[in-house]
Design a protein around this motif. Sequence first.
Motif, short mmCIF file in Angstrom:
data_model
loop_
_atom_site.label_atom_id
_atom_site.label_comp_id
_atom_site.label_asym_id
_atom_site.label_seq_id
_atom_site.Cartn_x
_atom_site.Cartn_y
_atom_site.Cartn_z
N UNK B 58 75.12 -13.46 13.13
CA UNK B 58 73.81 -13.92 12.67
C UNK B 58 73.00 -12.75 12.13
N UNK B 59 73.04 -11.63 12.85
CA UNK B 59 72.29 -10.45 12.41
C UNK B 59 72.79 -9.98 11.04
N UNK B 60 74.12 -9.92 10.89
CA UNK B 60 74.70 -9.48 9.63
C UNK B 60 74.25 -10.39 8.49
N UNK B 61 74.27 -11.69 8.77
CA UNK B 61 73.92 -12.67 7.75
C UNK B 61 72.45 -12.51 7.35
N UNK B 62 71.57 -12.48 8.37
CA UNK B 62 70.14 -12.37 8.10
C UNK B 62 69.82 -11.12 7.32
N UNK B 63 70.38 -10.00 7.77
CA UNK B 63 70.10 -8.73 7.11
C UNK B 63 70.73 -8.69 5.73
N UNK B 64 71.92 -9.26 5.61
CA UNK B 64 72.59 -9.27 4.31
C UNK B 64 71.77 -10.01 3.27
N UNK B 65 71.20 -11.16 3.67
CA UNK B 65 70.38 -11.94 2.74
C UNK B 65 69.16 -11.13 2.31
N UNK B 66 68.52 -10.47 3.28
CA UNK B 66 67.35 -9.66 2.95
C UNK B 66 67.73 -8.49 2.03
N UNK B 67 68.91 -7.92 2.26
CA UNK B 67 69.36 -6.81 1.43
C UNK B 67 69.51 -7.23 -0.02
N UNK B 68 70.12 -8.39 -0.23
CA UNK B 68 70.32 -8.88 -1.59
C UNK B 68 68.97 -9.25 -2.21
N UNK B 69 68.10 -9.84 -1.39
CA UNK B 69 66.75 -10.17 -1.88
C UNK B 69 66.04 -8.89 -2.34
N UNK B 70 66.22 -7.81 -1.58
CA UNK B 70 65.59 -6.54 -1.94
C UNK B 70 66.05 -6.06 -3.31
N UNK B 71 67.39 -6.03 -3.51
CA UNK B 71 67.89 -5.56 -4.80
C UNK B 71 67.41 -6.47 -5.92
N UNK B 72 67.37 -7.77 -5.62
CA UNK B 72 66.91 -8.71 -6.63
C UNK B 72 65.45 -8.45 -6.99
N UNK B 73 64.61 -8.25 -5.97
CA UNK B 73 63.18 -8.01 -6.23
C UNK B 73 62.97 -6.72 -7.02
N UNK B 74 63.74 -5.68 -6.65
CA UNK B 74 63.60 -4.40 -7.36
C UNK B 74 63.93 -4.59 -8.84
#
Lengths: 261, 296
Positions: B58-74
């Motif tokens: 669950x942690x990997x999934x949650x963090x992974x989604x945020x990571x991709x969101x970060x690159x997308x926002x940048x």
Amino acid sequence: MIIQTENPALEIHDLTVSYDRKPVLWGIDLSVPYGSICGIIGPNGAGKSTLIKSVMGLIPLSSGYIKIFNQELDEIRLKVSYVPQRESVDWDFPASVLDIVMMGRYGKVGLFRNIRKADKEAAMNALEQVGMEKFYRRQISQLSGGQQQRVFLARALTQQADIYFMDEPFAGVDAATEKAIIQILRRLAGEGKTIVVVHHDLQSVSTYFNWIIMLNLRLVASGPTEKVFTQQLLEEAYGGKLTLLSEVGELMKKEQVPTRE
Amino acid sequence: MNAILIILTGSLVAISCSLLGSYLILRKMAMVSDAISHAVLPGIVIAFMMAGGRDSLALLLGAGILGILTTFLIEFFHQKGKLQTDASIGVTFTWLFALGVILVSYYAGNAHIDQDCVLYGEIAYVPLDVIILDSGQSLGPKALIVMSVVLVLILLFIKVSYKELFITTFDPSFANAVGISATFWHYALMSLVSLTTVASFESVGAILVVALLITPPATAYLITERLKKMLIISSAFGVSSAVFGYLLAYTIDGSIAGAMATVAGIQFAIVFVIMKKVNKARTRSAVLSLESEPTS
């Protein structure tokens, strides 16, 4: 003066491209015949590179369409070759000359497949054509400007395409390289390939090209060199029009007027 | 035994980071990894709350989604907002990180999660947290198993899509022109960076993972002239940071992760000085050989 051709290799219809709401190319409508060496000329900021990039699908079009051999780019991508501006990449990249030239084969090799011997041979063959076969193992940061351009040309040659788009291949290269490049372009044209080149040196235009596209945000002229490379049209492209058009462009950006509709 | 487990985990983290980091620095995106490593914090906290515990997946999934969101926002702020990349990175990750800090402090009372564990990690506890099967048999430390899986994924990814990564890193517009989507490979790479960052959390923490992502590849970049060699050399530097970092921490009885990052930094400094000398000597011999040649 815009001269259209029957059954063209490249057809651009009613093309408008804008950056950040500011139009950089307006209503371009032209055609280029098979087997021609076509020069795109015009002052700085006239949209020469933008035209090539839109043909290569690297910039979204605001309106209009582009057809190559009467097809969409996606259908015939493997028949189309592209040489970007030399300055657009980092030449300190850890790669050898052969590594870079081989990239020309990547589109043909396909996803998840490895490079084969035939691809390597094609790359070496292209390096021979540009006189760089001895440098194949050299780190690309150790190349001169002219050698970098030859490597880019070799990469395009390995694509074995039918139409070539080149962005300023003669910029900042030595005289020997310039001569070598134009010889290759003439040979390709002799084989029936079509070549479109962004060019800025007006002195060599009439010897290098048999078709001219003259741009200054809009299309000033398109046609055979002997017909369109005239004093009057050059003045129109390079003269006072530039300031006027870019002022209008700035105004449109400020007031956010849609280009069409 | 514990020492070996810690060094092994550290090495797996270091190799994973070095491989991906090589691509990041060549894409001039080193600081995006910094952004990701901070911005995943809210993802971890939310996943923690939703899963009701430290369920790794669950942690990997949650963090992974945020990571991709970060690159997308940048990318989004840079492309659509015409904001400079560095400003875009700064805005995105500080905001997401701050959100994470609020969430952590809000739930701190009733949860086994705090800033220290996320930011600094504690590799010394790796051997304690083992996976035990229903039959009562121990599979080994959880962090070690998770990192092994991540490393295998990364190796497969690079092996299978080596040429796609190579061309989109060197010349994205040419890649697009031959029909290889630079955007797709950008996000594929960034997803793996997010995954690795998160997986490395529990061992080295959010801040030091950046040191391992950037320093060994930067050191290798100084030495080599080929991408393949750069990947191998930076992995070697990563492993030696882990080994000597552990020894350093053992000697001074300090933070293991901190010592590993310190060793990585020292390696860089040494290589930097040596390469400056080497390049100077090379230039001199090149000039000498030019002078000795007859002028044409």
